[in-house]
Design a protein around this motif. Structure first.
Motif, PDB file in Angstrom:
ATOM      1  N   CYS A  50       0.807  -1.218   0.000  1.00 28.42           N
ATOM      2  CA  CYS A  50       0.000   0.000   0.000  1.00 28.42           C
ATOM      3  C   CYS A  50       0.841   1.269   0.000  1.00 28.42           C
ATOM      4  O   CYS A  50       0.351   2.343  -0.346  1.00 28.42           O
ATOM      5  CB  CYS A  50      -0.937   0.006   1.210  1.00 28.42           C
ATOM      6  SG  CYS A  50      -2.209  -1.284   1.150  1.00 28.42           S
ATOM      7  N   SER A  51       2.113   1.181   0.402  1.00 32.21           N
ATOM      8  CA  SER A  51       2.958   2.366   0.450  1.00 32.21           C
ATOM      9  C   SER A  51       3.512   2.754  -0.914  1.00 32.21           C
ATOM     10  O   SER A  51       4.130   3.806  -1.052  1.00 32.21           O
ATOM     11  CB  SER A  51       4.122   2.139   1.422  1.00 32.21           C
ATOM     12  OG  SER A  51       4.964   1.093   0.955  1.00 32.21           O
ATOM     13  N   ARG A  52       3.291   1.919  -1.929  1.00 34.49           N
ATOM     14  CA  ARG A  52       3.785   2.200  -3.273  1.00 34.49           C
ATOM     15  C   ARG A  52       2.614   2.195  -4.247  1.00 34.49           C
ATOM     16  O   ARG A  52       1.873   1.218  -4.319  1.00 34.49           O
ATOM     17  CB  ARG A  52       4.834   1.171  -3.697  1.00 34.49           C
ATOM     18  CG  ARG A  52       6.104   1.231  -2.845  1.00 34.49           C
ATOM     19  CD  ARG A  52       6.939  -0.025  -3.015  1.00 34.49           C
ATOM     20  NE  ARG A  52       8.191   0.052  -2.281  1.00 34.49           N
ATOM     21  CZ  ARG A  52       8.329  -0.209  -1.002  1.00 34.49           C
ATOM     22  NH1 ARG A  52       7.269  -0.535  -0.286  1.00 34.49           N
ATOM     23  NH2 ARG A  52       9.505  -0.130  -0.420  1.00 34.49           N
ATOM     24  N   LYS A  53       2.503   3.264  -5.012  1.00 35.44           N
ATOM     25  CA  LYS A  53       1.334   3.400  -5.885  1.00 35.44           C
ATOM     26  C   LYS A  53       1.239   2.264  -6.888  1.00 35.44           C
ATOM     27  O   LYS A  53       0.150   1.777  -7.198  1.00 35.44           O
ATOM     28  CB  LYS A  53       1.383   4.744  -6.619  1.00 35.44           C
ATOM     29  CG  LYS A  53       0.126   5.017  -7.428  1.00 35.44           C
ATOM     30  CD  LYS A  53       0.117   6.406  -8.028  1.00 35.44           C
ATOM     31  CE  LYS A  53      -1.186   6.676  -8.785  1.00 35.44           C
ATOM     32  NZ  LYS A  53      -1.228   8.035  -9.354  1.00 35.44           N
ATOM     33  N   GLU A  54       2.396   1.806  -7.405  1.00 31.54           N
ATOM     34  CA  GLU A  54       2.364   0.754  -8.417  1.00 31.54           C
ATOM     35  C   GLU A  54       1.910  -0.594  -7.845  1.00 31.54           C
ATOM     36  O   GLU A  54       1.529  -1.497  -8.592  1.00 31.54           O
ATOM     37  CB  GLU A  54       3.743   0.603  -9.076  1.00 31.54           C
ATOM     38  CG  GLU A  54       4.863   0.151  -8.156  1.00 31.54           C
ATOM     39  CD  GLU A  54       5.568   1.291  -7.457  1.00 31.54           C
ATOM     40  OE1 GLU A  54       6.716   1.090  -7.019  1.00 31.54           O
ATOM     41  OE2 GLU A  54       4.974   2.381  -7.361  1.00 31.54           O
ATOM     42  N   HIS A  55       1.983  -0.742  -6.520  1.00 35.66           N
ATOM     43  CA  HIS A  55       1.550  -1.998  -5.884  1.00 35.66           C
ATOM     44  C   HIS A  55       0.309  -1.821  -5.013  1.00 35.66           C
ATOM     45  O   HIS A  55      -0.121  -2.781  -4.360  1.00 35.66           O
ATOM     46  CB  HIS A  55       2.678  -2.555  -5.017  1.00 35.66           C
ATOM     47  CG  HIS A  55       3.907  -2.932  -5.778  1.00 35.66           C
ATOM     48  ND1 HIS A  55       3.898  -3.831  -6.810  1.00 35.66           N
ATOM     49  CD2 HIS A  55       5.208  -2.514  -5.664  1.00 35.66           C
ATOM     50  CE1 HIS A  55       5.124  -3.976  -7.293  1.00 35.66           C
ATOM     51  NE2 HIS A  55       5.923  -3.180  -6.618  1.00 35.66           N
ATOM     52  N   ALA A  56      -0.252  -0.614  -4.988  1.00 34.59           N
ATOM     53  CA  ALA A  56      -1.361  -0.332  -4.070  1.00 34.59           C
ATOM     54  C   ALA A  56      -2.570  -1.220  -4.342  1.00 34.59           C
ATOM     55  O   ALA A  56      -3.248  -1.667  -3.406  1.00 34.59           O
ATOM     56  CB  ALA A  56      -1.754   1.141  -4.166  1.00 34.59           C
ATOM     57  N   LYS A  57      -2.838  -1.515  -5.609  1.00 35.69           N
ATOM     58  CA  LYS A  57      -3.990  -2.364  -5.943  1.00 35.69           C
ATOM     59  C   LYS A  57      -3.791  -3.767  -5.375  1.00 35.69           C
ATOM     60  O   LYS A  57      -4.733  -4.377  -4.852  1.00 35.69           O
ATOM     61  CB  LYS A  57      -4.177  -2.421  -7.452  1.00 35.69           C
ATOM     62  CG  LYS A  57      -5.466  -3.102  -7.875  1.00 35.69           C
ATOM     63  CD  LYS A  57      -5.688  -2.979  -9.371  1.00 35.69           C
ATOM     64  CE  LYS A  57      -7.002  -3.635  -9.773  1.00 35.69           C
ATOM     65  NZ  LYS A  57      -7.250  -3.509 -11.239  1.00 35.69           N
ATOM     66  N   ASP A  58      -2.557  -4.285  -5.474  1.00 34.00           N
ATOM     67  CA  ASP A  58      -2.268  -5.606  -4.900  1.00 34.00           C
ATOM     68  C   ASP A  58      -2.447  -5.585  -3.385  1.00 34.00           C
ATOM     69  O   ASP A  58      -2.878  -6.583  -2.789  1.00 34.00           O
ATOM     70  CB  ASP A  58      -0.835  -6.030  -5.252  1.00 34.00           C
ATOM     71  CG  ASP A  58      -0.650  -6.250  -6.744  1.00 34.00           C
ATOM     72  OD1 ASP A  58      -1.590  -6.760  -7.373  1.00 34.00           O
ATOM     73  OD2 ASP A  58       0.418  -5.907  -7.274  1.00 34.00           O
ATOM     74  N   GLY A  59      -2.095  -4.454  -2.768  1.00 29.19           N
ATOM     75  CA  GLY A  59      -2.281  -4.321  -1.326  1.00 29.19           C
ATOM     76  C   GLY A  59      -3.748  -4.393  -0.942  1.00 29.19           C
ATOM     77  O   GLY A  59      -4.114  -5.030   0.060  1.00 29.19           O
ATOM     78  N   LEU A  60      -4.615  -3.767  -1.742  1.00 34.64           N
ATOM     79  CA  LEU A  60      -6.053  -3.822  -1.466  1.00 34.64           C
ATOM     80  C   LEU A  60      -6.607  -5.234  -1.648  1.00 34.64           C
ATOM     81  O   LEU A  60      -7.476  -5.678  -0.885  1.00 34.64           O
ATOM     82  CB  LEU A  60      -6.798  -2.852  -2.385  1.00 34.64           C
ATOM     83  CG  LEU A  60      -6.713  -1.364  -2.027  1.00 34.64           C
ATOM     84  CD1 LEU A  60      -7.461  -0.533  -3.052  1.00 34.64           C
ATOM     85  CD2 LEU A  60      -7.275  -1.110  -0.630  1.00 34.64           C
ATOM     86  N   LEU A  61      -6.108  -5.957  -2.664  1.00 38.47           N
ATOM     87  CA  LEU A  61      -6.556  -7.334  -2.877  1.00 38.47           C
ATOM     88  C   LEU A  61      -6.129  -8.226  -1.714  1.00 38.47           C
ATOM     89  O   LEU A  61      -6.886  -9.105  -1.274  1.00 38.47           O
ATOM     90  CB  LEU A  61      -5.988  -7.867  -4.198  1.00 38.47           C
ATOM     91  CG  LEU A  61      -6.539  -7.218  -5.476  1.00 38.47           C
ATOM     92  CD1 LEU A  61      -5.790  -7.721  -6.703  1.00 38.47           C
ATOM     93  CD2 LEU A  61      -8.033  -7.499  -5.615  1.00 38.47           C
ATOM     94  N   LEU A  62      -4.918  -7.979  -1.210  1.00 35.80           N
ATOM     95  CA  LEU A  62      -4.454  -8.755  -0.063  1.00 35.80           C
ATOM     96  C   LEU A  62      -5.284  -8.432   1.182  1.00 35.80           C
ATOM     97  O   LEU A  62      -5.599  -9.317   1.979  1.00 35.80           O
ATOM     98  CB  LEU A  62      -2.974  -8.450   0.182  1.00 35.80           C
ATOM     99  CG  LEU A  62      -2.223  -9.363   1.158  1.00 35.80           C
ATOM    100  CD1 LEU A  62      -2.193 -10.786   0.620  1.00 35.80           C
ATOM    101  CD2 LEU A  62      -0.804  -8.861   1.379  1.00 35.80           C
ATOM    102  N   PHE A  63      -5.632  -7.161   1.316  1.00 36.40           N
ATOM    103  CA  PHE A  63      -6.506  -6.748   2.422  1.00 36.40           C
ATOM    104  C   PHE A  63      -7.857  -7.451   2.334  1.00 36.40           C
ATOM    105  O   PHE A  63      -8.405  -7.918   3.343  1.00 36.40           O
ATOM    106  CB  PHE A  63      -6.683  -5.231   2.387  1.00 36.40           C
ATOM    107  CG  PHE A  63      -7.812  -4.714   3.234  1.00 36.40           C
ATOM    108  CD1 PHE A  63      -7.725  -4.707   4.626  1.00 36.40           C
ATOM    109  CD2 PHE A  63      -8.974  -4.231   2.647  1.00 36.40           C
ATOM    110  CE1 PHE A  63      -8.767  -4.240   5.407  1.00 36.40           C
ATOM    111  CE2 PHE A  63     -10.021  -3.753   3.415  1.00 36.40           C
ATOM    112  CZ  PHE A  63      -9.910  -3.760   4.804  1.00 36.40           C
ATOM    113  N   LEU A  64      -8.378  -7.565   1.109  1.00 36.84           N
ATOM    114  CA  LEU A  64      -9.658  -8.251   0.916  1.00 36.84           C
ATOM    115  C   LEU A  64      -9.541  -9.728   1.276  1.00 36.84           C
ATOM    116  O   LEU A  64     -10.447 -10.302   1.901  1.00 36.84           O
ATOM    117  CB  LEU A  64     -10.117  -8.090  -0.533  1.00 36.84           C
ATOM    118  CG  LEU A  64     -11.503  -8.636  -0.885  1.00 36.84           C
ATOM    119  CD1 LEU A  64     -12.578  -7.913  -0.097  1.00 36.84           C
ATOM    120  CD2 LEU A  64     -11.768  -8.522  -2.378  1.00 36.84           C
ATOM    121  N   ASP A  65      -8.425 -10.365   0.890  1.00 36.24           N
ATOM    122  CA  ASP A  65      -8.206 -11.777   1.258  1.00 36.24           C
ATOM    123  C   ASP A  65      -8.192 -11.947   2.775  1.00 36.24           C
ATOM    124  O   ASP A  65      -8.740 -12.916   3.307  1.00 36.24           O
ATOM    125  CB  ASP A  65      -6.876 -12.269   0.680  1.00 36.24           C
ATOM    126  CG  ASP A  65      -6.929 -12.453  -0.823  1.00 36.24           C
ATOM    127  OD1 ASP A  65      -8.042 -12.547  -1.358  1.00 36.24           O
ATOM    128  OD2 ASP A  65      -5.853 -12.486  -1.463  1.00 36.24           O
TER     129      ASP A  65
END
Length: 482
Positions: free
Chosen positions: A200-215
């Motif tokens: 989540c601290s990097r814009k290019e990976h922020a979407k992956d961070g949200l998906l991990l949060f959802l998991d």
């Protein structure tokens, strides 16, 4: 220092080690030696803690010699302890690795690895990996420590595995972080938060961070999200501008009975999210309802007002902030100066820059200077911007000169543009080649072209060719519909 009883020395170390100077700690050290307490592991650990604490405070004050002497004293204590005692327990070394600056911690671990004199435990590896995570460009060192952990079969501690995830995330090695995470038989909330925070601290990976949060939220992971998880998710939403997702997270916070109005970190995250997603009214509403605010909360709101061009409101908020007893920091002033620049508040911005230095004793950084140059450049005060750079003695900052050069082109000031362009070209490293070094020449060429001075344009282009520089070709992406 007068002779102190044994308990007096120990009490001083326990209660005031963070505020004691290196000289004071050495005096206490002398008293302990006189009282024949120099071999007590507990007291030695407290001494090392004191030396490392004074080292950290000295480094923040830019006193490198004091910092070096403090850590040297601590290293000497360690060497003497293990040299005079047949001890293989790494407790004393662990204290140093945990408390010392990252570079010293990594070097100390490396030295004792080569000596093969100690039986390292889980805490040794946890602390040294934590030091690697805090220091930049230590991926190779972390690899070696990871290999040693695997070799000695100690990669079973969940704290150690979580620290490995944290280290790889901080080193931008997400492939390795994911591998460690996926191989963990059990994960704590700290493990999930380490990986989610990194994404989540990097814009290019922020979407992956949200998906991990959802998991983590809907999956059967055995742990519940906490405030840290939610703050990380909100920061990802802020970077991506996913308003609907942010509203959903806000609803989850309310539904799970978390009172964001009383939680300064959740409240600040919501203020920042709504402001960056374009809902300034929602951000202001959340900000107003918050009962507890810190400097980050005020800065988030000021930044939101700045992005939306509300310069005068941002300045008004500064007054309310100081009246409430919160002292603005460097980031707050960056947002305020940016707000002035966006709103064209020249006098207010210059006054604010002066207040920042004199009233709040904040040393200006490059982005503060950049805001002022941008403020003056946007308003067409190009001579004032030039004099500002010279008077503040920041002529070495090429970014400031480029900002002024851009303003010269916008306002079609050929004379100033030539002056600034020549300053920039004179700063170029003669050995630097490639398209990165062509931008200033192209900008100067464009300024001359806007004034129809074609001979000067040709002269600049000849200079580009003589230096063998090439412009980076533009790239266009065409989407085919249907």
């Amino acid at each position: 220092m007068h002779t102190l009883p044994r308990l007096g020395c120990i009490s001083l170390l326990n209660q005031y080690y963070k505020s004691l100077s290196v000289k004071q700690i050495t005096q206490i050290h002398s008293q302990l030696i006189s009282n024949d307490l120099k071999q007590s592991p507990t007291i030695i650990a407290q001494l090392i803690n004191g030396y490392c604490a004074s080292s950290s405070s000295s480094s923040s004050s830019s006193s490198s010699s004091t910092t070096s002497s403090a850590t040297n004293y601590a290293r000497l204590i360690i060497s003497q302890f293990y040299g005079h005692n047949n001890v293989r327990n790494p407790y004393i070394l662990n204290v140093f690795i945990r408390c010392a600056p990252p570079t010293d911690s990594i070097l100390a671990f490396s030295n004792w690895v080569s000596k093969s004199a100690l039986n390292f435990d889980d805490f040794t590896y946890i602390y040294v990996l934590g030091a690697c995570a805090r220091r930049a460009k230590t991926l190779w060192e972390g690899f070696q420590i990871h290999c040693r952990v695997i070799k000695h079969g100690v990669l079973t501690n969940i704290m150690l595995q979580t620290t490995l995830v944290h280290f790889y995330v901080n080193s931008n090695a997400f492939e390795f972080a994911n591998k460690v995470f996926d191989e963990m038989p059990e994960r704590s909330v700290a493990t999930w938060n380490s990986l989610i925070a990194g994404y989540c601290s990097r814009k290019e990976h922020a979407k992956d961070g949200l998906l991990l949060f959802l998991d983590m939220l809907v999956g059967d992971c055995g742990v519940m999200v906490n405030d840290t998880t939610l703050v990380c998710a909100l920061s990802a939403v802020s970077r991506l501008g996913y308003l609907e997702t942010g509203v959903g997270i806000h609803g989850y916070i309310i539904k799970t009975m978390r009172d964001a109005e009383n939680d300064v970190y959740l409240g600040t995250g919501l203020v920042d999210m709504y402001a960056k997603c374009g809902c300034l009214d929602a951000a202001l509403n959340m900000f107003t309802r918050m009962r507890c605010k810190n400097v980050m909360t005020w800065t988030a709101m000021v930044s939101g007002l700045a992005v939306h061009g509300k310069g005068k409101q941002a300045l008004k908020l500064l007054n309310e902030m100081t009246e409430s007893g919160i002292v603005p920091n460097s980031v707050t002033f960056t947002s305020l100066l940016f707000a002035c620049s966006q709103a064209g508040l020249v006098k207010e911005g210059l006054f604010l820059f002066h207040e920042m230095k004199t009233k709040f004793c904040i040393v200006p950084l490059s982005y503060h200077y950049g805001c002022i140059v941008d403020l003056l450049g946007r308003a067409g005060h190009l001579d004032d911007a030039y004099e500002f750079i010279i008077s503040e003695k920041v002529e070495s900052d090429e970014v400031l000169w480029r900002s002024l050069l851009h303003a010269c082109r916008v306002h079609n000031d050929i004379a100033m543009g030539e002056k600034v362009g020549k300053i920039l070209m004179s700063k170029r490293d003669k050995n630097l080649v490639g398209y990165e070094s062509i931008e200033d020449y192209v900008a100067l060429s464009n300024i001359c072209a806007s004034a129809a001075r074609w001979e000067d344009v040709a002269a600049v282009r000849d200079m580009i060719n003589d230096k063998g520089m090439e412009n980076k070709p533009a790239v266009s992406t065409v989407f085919r519909l249907g």
